[in-house]
Design a protein around this motif. Structure first.
Motif, PDB file in Angstrom:
ATOM      1  N   GLY B  68     -46.225  45.348  11.831  1.00 17.85           N
ATOM      2  CA  GLY B  68     -45.489  46.111  12.824  1.00 17.85           C
ATOM      3  C   GLY B  68     -44.008  46.195  12.519  1.00 17.85           C
ATOM      4  O   GLY B  68     -43.588  46.110  11.360  1.00 17.85           O
ATOM      5  N   SER B  69     -43.197  46.332  13.586  1.00 20.47           N
ATOM      6  CA  SER B  69     -41.770  46.556  13.408  1.00 20.47           C
ATOM      7  C   SER B  69     -41.058  45.367  12.761  1.00 20.47           C
ATOM      8  O   SER B  69     -39.986  45.509  12.199  1.00 20.47           O
ATOM      9  CB  SER B  69     -41.132  46.873  14.762  1.00 20.47           C
ATOM     10  N   SER B  70     -41.672  44.167  12.833  1.00 15.59           N
ATOM     11  CA  SER B  70     -41.038  42.996  12.211  1.00 15.59           C
ATOM     12  C   SER B  70     -40.814  43.233  10.721  1.00 15.59           C
ATOM     13  O   SER B  70     -39.849  42.740  10.149  1.00 15.59           O
ATOM     14  CB  SER B  70     -41.883  41.747  12.428  1.00 15.59           C
ATOM     15  N   GLU B  71     -41.689  44.015  10.088  1.00 17.28           N
ATOM     16  CA  GLU B  71     -41.567  44.272   8.650  1.00 17.28           C
ATOM     17  C   GLU B  71     -40.222  44.926   8.325  1.00 17.28           C
ATOM     18  O   GLU B  71     -39.552  44.567   7.359  1.00 17.28           O
ATOM     19  CB  GLU B  71     -42.703  45.187   8.182  1.00 17.28           C
ATOM     20  N   LEU B  72     -39.859  45.912   9.154  1.00 17.74           N
ATOM     21  CA  LEU B  72     -38.593  46.620   8.957  1.00 17.74           C
ATOM     22  C   LEU B  72     -37.412  45.683   9.226  1.00 17.74           C
ATOM     23  O   LEU B  72     -36.410  45.695   8.520  1.00 17.74           O
ATOM     24  CB  LEU B  72     -38.557  47.831   9.895  1.00 17.74           C
ATOM     25  N   HIS B  73     -37.580  44.837  10.246  1.00 23.14           N
ATOM     26  CA  HIS B  73     -36.524  43.888  10.596  1.00 23.14           C
ATOM     27  C   HIS B  73     -36.283  42.883   9.485  1.00 23.14           C
ATOM     28  O   HIS B  73     -35.153  42.595   9.127  1.00 23.14           O
ATOM     29  CB  HIS B  73     -36.898  43.147  11.874  1.00 23.14           C
ATOM     30  N   PHE B  74     -37.368  42.355   8.945  1.00 25.68           N
ATOM     31  CA  PHE B  74     -37.221  41.343   7.900  1.00 25.68           C
ATOM     32  C   PHE B  74     -36.616  41.964   6.645  1.00 25.68           C
ATOM     33  O   PHE B  74     -35.856  41.328   5.923  1.00 25.68           O
ATOM     34  CB  PHE B  74     -38.568  40.674   7.591  1.00 25.68           C
ATOM     35  N   MET B  75     -36.954  43.223   6.401  1.00 24.97           N
ATOM     36  CA  MET B  75     -36.386  43.934   5.266  1.00 24.97           C
ATOM     37  C   MET B  75     -34.867  44.047   5.439  1.00 24.97           C
ATOM     38  O   MET B  75     -34.103  43.812   4.497  1.00 24.97           O
ATOM     39  CB  MET B  75     -37.011  45.316   5.171  1.00 24.97           C
ATOM     40  N   ALA B  76     -34.447  44.388   6.645  1.00 27.53           N
ATOM     41  CA  ALA B  76     -33.011  44.470   6.930  1.00 27.53           C
ATOM     42  C   ALA B  76     -32.379  43.089   6.794  1.00 27.53           C
ATOM     43  O   ALA B  76     -31.297  42.927   6.229  1.00 27.53           O
ATOM     44  CB  ALA B  76     -32.784  45.021   8.328  1.00 27.53           C
ATOM     45  N   GLN B  77     -33.075  42.074   7.289  1.00 26.95           N
ATOM     46  CA  GLN B  77     -32.548  40.709   7.254  1.00 26.95           C
ATOM     47  C   GLN B  77     -32.389  40.213   5.814  1.00 26.95           C
ATOM     48  O   GLN B  77     -31.538  39.388   5.531  1.00 26.95           O
ATOM     49  CB  GLN B  77     -33.479  39.784   8.057  1.00 26.95           C
ATOM     50  N   ARG B  78     -33.215  40.746   4.906  1.00 28.95           N
ATOM     51  CA  ARG B  78     -33.081  40.413   3.483  1.00 28.95           C
ATOM     52  C   ARG B  78     -31.919  41.164   2.836  1.00 28.95           C
ATOM     53  O   ARG B  78     -31.627  40.967   1.664  1.00 28.95           O
ATOM     54  CB  ARG B  78     -34.383  40.755   2.732  1.00 28.95           C
ATOM     55  N   GLY B  79     -31.316  42.088   3.574  1.00 30.92           N
ATOM     56  CA  GLY B  79     -30.193  42.854   3.038  1.00 30.92           C
ATOM     57  C   GLY B  79     -30.632  44.034   2.193  1.00 30.92           C
ATOM     58  O   GLY B  79     -29.877  44.518   1.353  1.00 30.92           O
ATOM     59  N   GLU B  80     -31.860  44.529   2.409  1.00 27.89           N
ATOM     60  CA  GLU B  80     -32.403  45.588   1.553  1.00 27.89           C
ATOM     61  C   GLU B  80     -32.350  46.981   2.185  1.00 27.89           C
ATOM     62  O   GLU B  80     -32.869  47.945   1.627  1.00 27.89           O
ATOM     63  CB  GLU B  80     -33.858  45.255   1.178  1.00 27.89           C
ATOM     64  N   LEU B  81     -31.750  47.078   3.375  1.00 35.84           N
ATOM     65  CA  LEU B  81     -31.715  48.366   4.062  1.00 35.84           C
ATOM     66  C   LEU B  81     -30.336  49.005   3.861  1.00 35.84           C
ATOM     67  O   LEU B  81     -29.319  48.412   4.197  1.00 35.84           O
ATOM     68  CB  LEU B  81     -31.995  48.122   5.553  1.00 35.84           C
ATOM     69  N   LEU B 121     -29.479  44.140  13.165  1.00 32.20           N
ATOM     70  CA  LEU B 121     -29.436  45.327  12.295  1.00 32.20           C
ATOM     71  C   LEU B 121     -28.013  45.858  12.105  1.00 32.20           C
ATOM     72  O   LEU B 121     -27.666  46.351  11.040  1.00 32.20           O
ATOM     73  CB  LEU B 121     -30.333  46.421  12.877  1.00 32.20           C
ATOM     74  N   TYR B 122     -27.185  45.746  13.143  1.00 31.05           N
ATOM     75  CA  TYR B 122     -25.807  46.243  13.064  1.00 31.05           C
ATOM     76  C   TYR B 122     -25.010  45.499  11.993  1.00 31.05           C
ATOM     77  O   TYR B 122     -24.020  45.984  11.482  1.00 31.05           O
ATOM     78  CB  TYR B 122     -25.139  46.085  14.434  1.00 31.05           C
ATOM     79  N   TYR B 123     -25.451  44.280  11.653  1.00 33.63           N
ATOM     80  CA  TYR B 123     -24.778  43.486  10.614  1.00 33.63           C
ATOM     81  C   TYR B 123     -25.425  43.675   9.251  1.00 33.63           C
ATOM     82  O   TYR B 123     -24.773  43.572   8.225  1.00 33.63           O
ATOM     83  CB  TYR B 123     -24.917  41.985  10.903  1.00 33.63           C
ATOM     84  N   MET B 124     -26.744  43.851   9.255  1.00 33.27           N
ATOM     85  CA  MET B 124     -27.486  43.671   8.002  1.00 33.27           C
ATOM     86  C   MET B 124     -27.801  44.967   7.269  1.00 33.27           C
ATOM     87  O   MET B 124     -28.080  44.948   6.080  1.00 33.27           O
ATOM     88  CB  MET B 124     -28.765  42.866   8.264  1.00 33.27           C
ATOM     89  N   ALA B 125     -27.823  46.098   7.972  1.00 34.59           N
ATOM     90  CA  ALA B 125     -27.958  47.368   7.259  1.00 34.59           C
ATOM     91  C   ALA B 125     -26.609  47.642   6.592  1.00 34.59           C
ATOM     92  O   ALA B 125     -25.560  47.326   7.148  1.00 34.59           O
ATOM     93  CB  ALA B 125     -28.331  48.482   8.214  1.00 34.59           C
ATOM     94  N   HIS B 126     -26.634  48.228   5.389  1.00 34.73           N
ATOM     95  CA  HIS B 126     -25.365  48.431   4.669  1.00 34.73           C
ATOM     96  C   HIS B 126     -24.475  49.439   5.371  1.00 34.73           C
ATOM     97  O   HIS B 126     -23.253  49.305   5.385  1.00 34.73           O
ATOM     98  CB  HIS B 126     -25.646  48.871   3.231  1.00 34.73           C
ATOM     99  N   ARG B 127     -25.112  50.469   5.938  1.00 36.30           N
ATOM    100  CA  ARG B 127     -24.350  51.430   6.743  1.00 36.30           C
ATOM    101  C   ARG B 127     -25.116  51.663   8.025  1.00 36.30           C
ATOM    102  O   ARG B 127     -26.343  51.766   8.009  1.00 36.30           O
ATOM    103  CB  ARG B 127     -24.219  52.785   6.015  1.00 36.30           C
ATOM    104  N   VAL B 128     -24.399  51.744   9.128  1.00 35.97           N
ATOM    105  CA  VAL B 128     -25.047  52.093  10.392  1.00 35.97           C
ATOM    106  C   VAL B 128     -24.389  53.357  10.929  1.00 35.97           C
ATOM    107  O   VAL B 128     -23.161  53.426  11.037  1.00 35.97           O
ATOM    108  CB  VAL B 128     -24.953  50.954  11.432  1.00 35.97           C
ATOM    109  N   ILE B 129     -25.218  54.355  11.215  1.00 36.29           N
ATOM    110  CA  ILE B 129     -24.717  55.563  11.868  1.00 36.29           C
ATOM    111  C   ILE B 129     -25.141  55.499  13.327  1.00 36.29           C
ATOM    112  O   ILE B 129     -26.319  55.315  13.633  1.00 36.29           O
ATOM    113  CB  ILE B 129     -25.283  56.837  11.181  1.00 36.29           C
ATOM    114  N   LEU B 130     -24.154  55.600  14.221  1.00 36.55           N
ATOM    115  CA  LEU B 130     -24.462  55.624  15.647  1.00 36.55           C
ATOM    116  C   LEU B 130     -24.664  57.068  16.071  1.00 36.55           C
ATOM    117  O   LEU B 130     -24.003  57.972  15.554  1.00 36.55           O
ATOM    118  CB  LEU B 130     -23.310  55.008  16.459  1.00 36.55           C
TER     119      LEU B 130
END
Lengths: 178, 250
Positions: B68-81, B121-130
């Protein structure tokens, strides 16, 4: 956090959150030094272990294997919970396997404690592609939930005045009046 | 010469503006309740970013995970987003976003569903567009009522990225990393810098690269209303019907 609960950890470190007002109000989140890099501050979260988790499934078998709609983190939540109940649209005595859960989520019997047969059990919400959200009923619920009195009236009409699930489903028009 | 189109919904405009920010070969995540970024990313994929890896919550086609959505979260947490999209009922001058409450936390005027993963996510994605579908003083405030996720953190906090842009129906604000504040990067055709400033609840400097948003091209709008619309229907049927027009005949 649910993830920590699901794998039996005493706590889990999470990224981000520092500077969020969440830390002011949530006693299950704490800021500590990273023991491996003491100059770094990290947020630690307490595990969440719900007493009970309930999942509504497309189908379940008599051993407790279940298929819930979509790809979701149900297994993580099921493992975090101490008791797991599955309500299901359909019950079968044919054993379900992960192959039955293509594009859906599989809950293995070892993580499930009980199964209940409840057709349309997700109403007024949706169940996968079987039936959509009942927008009219949800709107009625949202309006009722605005005030103490109207909410009590809602409960009287749809919960306390029906004897069982079937009567409720008849009342909201999901199954035909007998 | 590119044909320019001037008849479109605010949502179509925002989707096109977002699509132009998506880069080829990026790894991009789109969270729940984000139909405009979803449209923008699929449009970018169709037009100039065919090699982007796009992961969209709620989509079967654009979700390459087993869980589920945890997959996307963990990917971001790894710094890969590389890129993620967030919104907020309030966005303030310091880049803070509020997804929790209006008013006091314990007796709020309005309680919202909350952060889910935003505060990570606001910290771990390389760029965040609001993105925000209204550009008003009640949205763009000097200080949010509740900081769900901060725009700025001290140097000793591990942070991969953070705010880069805000896209609204009127304008694009850009995050100035040195000044730690928003600047007015672009106004869309039909809006003016004065109007945007008037509707922003904090002082807004004009960016040195300020421009009028280049008009939507016929190609962008046609692709949005055909190929993108078709894919979007399966993820956000109501939004697609209401906000993305079918291609008019002729």
């Amino acid at each position: 956090m649910v993830q920590a609960g699901s794998i039996g950890l005493p706590y889990i470190a999470v990224r981000g959150l520092l500077g969020s007002d969440l830390l002011k109000y949530r006693s299950d989140l704490k800021v500590e030094s990273n023991p491996f890099h003491p100059e770094e501050r990290v947020v630690l979260a307490q595990p969440i272990r719900p007493d009970v988790a309930v999942f509504h499934a497309l189908k379940a078998d008599c051993w407790g294997n279940a298929v819930t709609p979509g790809l979701r983190d149900d297994l993580m939540l099921a493992r975090a919970a101490r008791r797991v109940i599955v309500t299901a649209e359909e019950l079968t005595d044919h054993e379900l396997t992960p192959q039955d859960a293509f594009q859906n989520t599989f809950l293995p019997a070892i993580d499930v404690d009980g199964v209940v047969h409840t057709p349309f059990g997700a109403h007024p919400c949706c169940c996968g592609l079987l039936y959509p959200v009942d927008d009219v009923h949800v709107k009625e619920y949202l309006n009722a939930a605005r005030g103490e009195e109207s909410f009590k009236a809602y409960l009287d009409q749809y919960v306390y005045s029906v004897r069982n699930e079937k009567e409720y489903l008849k009342k909201v028009g999901v199954i035909a009046q007998a | 010469m590119t044909e320019i189109v001037s008849e479109y919904t605010p949502e179509e405009l925002m989707a096109v503006v977002i699509s132009r920010e998506v880069r080829d070969f990026e790894t991009i995540g789109v969270g729940a309740a984000s139909p405009i970024p979803t449209a923008g990313c699929i449009l970018a994929e169709q037009l100039h970013a065919p090699h982007a890896t796009i992961m969209i919550l709620g989509s079967k086609e654009y979700y390459p995970f087993l869980g589920g959505s945890s997959e996307l979260h963990f990917m971001a947490q790894r710094g890969e987003l590389d890129l993620f999209f967030l919104s907020g009922i309030q966005i303030d001058s310091k880049g803070n976003i509020n997804l929790h409450v209006l008013g006091d936390y314990f007796s709020p005027q309005m309680r919202l569903p909350g952060a889910y993963g935003s505060a990570m996510l606001y910290y771990m994605a390389h760029r965040v567009i609001l993105f925000r579908t209204e550009h008003t003083r009640r949205t763009f405030v000097e200080k949010v009522d509740f900081v769900t996720a901060p725009g700025v953190t001290p140097e000793n906090v591990y942070r991969e990225g953070g705010p880069t842009l805000v896209v609204t129906p009127k304008a694009v604000l850009a995050w100035d990393r040195t000044r730690k504040g928003w600047t007015l990067e672009a106004v869309h055709p039909g809006s003016t810098a004065e109007e945007v400033k008037e509707n922003t609840g904090f002082p807004l400097e004009i960016s040195s690269s300020f421009k009028i948003t280049p008009p939507l091209t016929e190609r962008e709008l046609r692709t949005l209303r055909t190929a993108v619309r078709e894919k979007l229907k399966g993820i956000y049927p109501d939004f697609t019907r209401a906000k993305i027009r079918p291609l008019s005949p002729g």
